[in-house]
Scaffold this active site. Structure first.
Site, PDB file in Angstrom:
ATOM      1  N   SER A 134      38.748  20.076  28.101  1.00 51.33           N
ATOM      2  CA  SER A 134      39.136  20.152  29.511  1.00 51.33           C
ATOM      3  C   SER A 134      39.304  21.625  29.862  1.00 51.33           C
ATOM      4  O   SER A 134      40.072  22.333  29.220  1.00 51.33           O
ATOM      5  CB  SER A 134      40.447  19.388  29.698  1.00 51.33           C
ATOM      6  OG  SER A 134      40.951  19.564  30.996  1.00 51.33           O
ATOM      7  N   LYS A 160      34.963  18.753  30.664  1.00 45.97           N
ATOM      8  CA  LYS A 160      35.690  18.278  31.858  1.00 45.97           C
ATOM      9  C   LYS A 160      36.161  19.500  32.620  1.00 45.97           C
ATOM     10  O   LYS A 160      36.774  20.400  32.052  1.00 45.97           O
ATOM     11  CB  LYS A 160      36.876  17.418  31.436  1.00 45.97           C
ATOM     12  CG  LYS A 160      37.834  17.072  32.577  1.00 45.97           C
ATOM     13  CD  LYS A 160      38.830  15.994  32.167  1.00 45.97           C
ATOM     14  CE  LYS A 160      40.260  16.406  32.458  1.00 45.97           C
ATOM     15  NZ  LYS A 160      41.229  15.365  32.030  1.00 45.97           N
ATOM     16  N   LYS A 162      38.216  21.172  35.854  1.00 44.47           N
ATOM     17  CA  LYS A 162      39.240  20.957  36.881  1.00 44.47           C
ATOM     18  C   LYS A 162      38.668  21.424  38.219  1.00 44.47           C
ATOM     19  O   LYS A 162      38.036  22.496  38.280  1.00 44.47           O
ATOM     20  CB  LYS A 162      40.489  21.771  36.538  1.00 44.47           C
ATOM     21  CG  LYS A 162      41.194  21.286  35.287  1.00 44.47           C
ATOM     22  CD  LYS A 162      41.842  19.931  35.515  1.00 44.47           C
ATOM     23  CE  LYS A 162      42.632  19.489  34.293  1.00 44.47           C
ATOM     24  NZ  LYS A 162      43.309  18.203  34.513  1.00 44.47           N
ATOM     25  N   ASP A 187      37.952  16.627  37.174  1.00 43.55           N
ATOM     26  CA  ASP A 187      39.314  16.098  37.331  1.00 43.55           C
ATOM     27  C   ASP A 187      39.988  16.854  38.466  1.00 43.55           C
ATOM     28  O   ASP A 187      40.140  18.074  38.405  1.00 43.55           O
ATOM     29  CB  ASP A 187      40.093  16.291  36.021  1.00 43.55           C
ATOM     30  CG  ASP A 187      41.492  15.670  36.071  1.00 43.55           C
ATOM     31  OD1 ASP A 187      41.877  15.119  37.117  1.00 43.55           O
ATOM     32  OD2 ASP A 187      42.199  15.757  35.036  1.00 43.55           O
ATOM     33  N   GLU A 212      37.852  12.135  38.027  1.00 49.99           N
ATOM     34  CA  GLU A 212      39.185  11.679  37.640  1.00 49.99           C
ATOM     35  C   GLU A 212      40.204  12.002  38.731  1.00 49.99           C
ATOM     36  O   GLU A 212      40.258  13.125  39.228  1.00 49.99           O
ATOM     37  CB  GLU A 212      39.539  12.399  36.321  1.00 49.99           C
ATOM     38  CG  GLU A 212      40.872  12.019  35.703  1.00 49.99           C
ATOM     39  CD  GLU A 212      41.074  12.739  34.350  1.00 49.99           C
ATOM     40  OE1 GLU A 212      40.073  13.131  33.696  1.00 49.99           O
ATOM     41  OE2 GLU A 212      42.234  12.936  33.956  1.00 49.99           O
ATOM     42  N   ASP A 237      44.031   8.632  36.340  1.00 46.10           N
ATOM     43  CA  ASP A 237      44.964   9.229  35.389  1.00 46.10           C
ATOM     44  C   ASP A 237      46.376   8.999  35.949  1.00 46.10           C
ATOM     45  O   ASP A 237      46.989   7.953  35.691  1.00 46.10           O
ATOM     46  CB  ASP A 237      44.611  10.728  35.243  1.00 46.10           C
ATOM     47  CG  ASP A 237      45.573  11.523  34.366  1.00 46.10           C
ATOM     48  OD1 ASP A 237      46.644  11.007  34.016  1.00 46.10           O
ATOM     49  OD2 ASP A 237      45.270  12.690  34.034  1.00 46.10           O
ATOM     50  N   LYS A 261      47.004   7.985  28.740  1.00 48.25           N
ATOM     51  CA  LYS A 261      47.838   9.023  28.109  1.00 48.25           C
ATOM     52  C   LYS A 261      49.137   8.376  27.681  1.00 48.25           C
ATOM     53  O   LYS A 261      49.870   7.862  28.533  1.00 48.25           O
ATOM     54  CB  LYS A 261      48.172  10.125  29.119  1.00 48.25           C
ATOM     55  CG  LYS A 261      47.012  11.001  29.521  1.00 48.25           C
ATOM     56  CD  LYS A 261      47.483  12.095  30.456  1.00 48.25           C
ATOM     57  CE  LYS A 261      46.311  12.944  30.903  1.00 48.25           C
ATOM     58  NZ  LYS A 261      46.705  13.899  31.964  1.00 48.25           N
ATOM     59  N   GLY A 290      44.874  13.936  27.351  1.00 42.70           N
ATOM     60  CA  GLY A 290      45.829  14.813  26.675  1.00 42.70           C
ATOM     61  C   GLY A 290      46.710  15.542  27.660  1.00 42.70           C
ATOM     62  O   GLY A 290      46.444  15.564  28.871  1.00 42.70           O
TER      63      GLY A 290
HETATM   64  O1  OSB Z   1      45.030  15.842  34.226  1.00 41.40           O
HETATM   65  O2  OSB Z   1      44.204  15.427  32.341  1.00 41.40           O
HETATM   66  C1  OSB Z   1      44.971  16.094  33.029  1.00 41.40           C
HETATM   67  C2  OSB Z   1      46.597  18.848  30.916  1.00 41.40           C
HETATM   68  C3  OSB Z   1      47.872  18.852  31.450  1.00 41.40           C
HETATM   69  C4  OSB Z   1      48.170  18.013  32.497  1.00 41.40           C
HETATM   70  C5  OSB Z   1      47.192  17.150  33.006  1.00 41.40           C
HETATM   71  C6  OSB Z   1      45.918  17.127  32.473  1.00 41.40           C
HETATM   72  C7  OSB Z   1      45.607  18.024  31.423  1.00 41.40           C
HETATM   73  C8  OSB Z   1      44.275  18.160  30.839  1.00 41.40           C
HETATM   74  C9  OSB Z   1      44.192  18.733  29.441  1.00 41.40           C
HETATM   75  O3  OSB Z   1      43.256  17.916  31.445  1.00 41.40           O
HETATM   76  C10 OSB Z   1      43.829  17.740  28.404  1.00 41.40           C
HETATM   77  C11 OSB Z   1      44.068  18.294  27.011  1.00 41.40           C
HETATM   78  O4  OSB Z   1      43.148  18.905  26.487  1.00 41.40           O
HETATM   79  O5  OSB Z   1      45.163  18.108  26.457  1.00 41.40           O
HETATM   80 MG    MG Z   2      43.755  14.172  34.578  1.00 35.25          MG
END
Ligand code: OSB
Ligand code: MG
Length: 372
Positions: A134, A160, A162, A187, A212, A237, A261, A290
């Site tokens: 991510s 992924k 953001k 995401d 997402e 999520d 999660k 995560g």
């Molecule tokens: O939205 O998935 C999310 C990290 C912190 C808070 C929200 C998110 C995330 C990630 C990182 O996308 C996922 C990871 O590699 O732990």
């Molecule tokens: Mg997310």
């Protein structure tokens, strides 16, 4: 099993770089490590993923500490199991991250006592877990492209990204021009509304695996409307906070996919329920998300990643994607084929390096379960 002691460690670990999402920027990642000890000397570990502020969810380090210290410890008195903990703690409304830390530590302890790996105990398959990475919002497209090049070179097969309003179509377009074939998803962390339909619809051109959580963090209804208007598969999520929300999402047709999660939904027991409902009953795919966990939380994600319904790459990158130094003795590493390999050791399969843990600990509390 009988718990005698609970330890809480508030850790602050510097990430290798800023991790920026539509809800804010993280450089120092805060979390709480939970250690339970039973009357036979076995231990169990969990991780509370509430952040330093109420940004991803309303929970914070402070609220989680309070809920564990003042309420959850009482539920650990006497004979206890992960299932019994669910029954007792259901009285507490919300505070899923706090509950998850205890639930995970109980599962780890339970599996260690049986001498079996956690993944096996929860019904996972003995196989490597497909993982991706991510990537946060960057200052420029050039910076983003160079980070992606580095991650692909490291062996991650799925990226992924953001996104947020203003940093969306442009970057997806640039990446697709450079990499027409990579597995790519985005995401939004709840940054859009139905007013942005045109923007969200224009993502349809880029062959994304999924988008997402585009809409509000509590929403299931607007997502169900959006789902009929775009081609890109939807993944939720933030909105899926419990098995109940998964059921609503199914009934309302709010989403195609769920990112499970354990922290967000209250732990392993409830993650398993969502997995079973979504993948076994509804026949739809899930994957494991995560929260920038340390090697302890990551071990729990790896165990969940072996479940049969996990059919997309999960957000479980190697330790060195996040931290210079992890707090476990053997950091998680990426293997050929973009996989992380679960360990055939009892419980979560990792040992905490206590010296390293102490080094990153801002605050520690030890609670005697019988005399809190
Ligand atoms: O939205 O998935 C999310 C990290 C912190 C808070 C929200 C998110 C995330 C990630 C990182 O996308 C996922 C990871 O590699 O732990
Ligand atoms: Mg997310």
């Amino acid at each position: 099993m009988k718990i005698t002691q609970l330890e809480l460690y508030h850790v602050a670990m510097e990430l290798k770089g800023d991790f920026e999402t539509s809800f804010g920027k993280t450089r120092i990642r805060h979390g709480i490590l939970v250690r339970l000890v039973d009357n036979e000397g076995y231990e169990g570990w969990g991780e509370i993923v509430s952040g330093d502020g109420p940004w991803y969810s309303y929970e914070t380090i402070g609220t989680a500490w309070h809920i564990v210290r003042d309420y959850l410890v009482k539920f650990l008195v006497g004979e206890i199991s992960p299932a019994e903990f669910q029954k007792r703690s259901a009285r507490i409304r919300g505070h899923n991250m706090a509950k998850a830390g205890i639930d995970e530590a109980l599962w780890d302890l339970y599996a260690r006592r049986m001498g079996k790996p956690l993944y096996e105990v929860i019904g996972g398959e003995p196989r490597p877990v497909k993982v991706g990475v991510s990537i946060g919002i960057k200052r420029s497209i050039d910076e983003l492209l160079s980070v992606i090049a580095k991650r692909l070179e490291e062996g991650y097969e799925r990226i992924k990204l953001k996104i947020k309003p203003g940093t969306d179509i442009r970057i997806v377009e640039a990446i697709r021009r450079e990499y027409p074939d990579i597995l790519l998803q985005v995401d939004a962390n709840a940054a859009y509304s139905l007013q942005d339909l045109e923007t969200l619809r224009s993502l349809d051109k880029y062959d994304l695996l999924m988008i997402e959580q585009p809409l509000h963090y509590d929403d299931l209804l607007d997502h169900s409307i959006l789902k009929t208007k775009i081609k890109t598969p939807l993944c939720l999520d933030e909105s899926i906070k419990s098995p109940r929300h998964a059921r609503y999402a199914l009934q309302l047709e709010s989403t195609d996919i769920i990112n499970i999660k354990p922290g967000r939904v209250g732990g392993i027991t409830l993650s398993l329920e969502i997995h079973d409902l979504w993948s076994q009953k509804a026949g739809r795919p899930v994957w494991i998300g995560g929260m920038l966990e340390t090697g302890v939380g990551r071990a729990i994600l790896v165990a969940l990643g072996t479940l049969p319904g996990v059919r997309y790459h999960s957000d479980i990158s190697a330790s060195d994607r996040y931290y210079e130094e992890d707090i476990i003795t053997e950091p998680w590493t990426l293997h050929k084929g973009s996989v992380i390999i679960p360990r055939d050791k009892p419980g979560i399969g990792v040992e905490v390096d206590m010296d390293k843990l102490e080094k990153y600990t801002l605050r520690k509390e030890t609670i005697d379960i019988e005399n809190p």
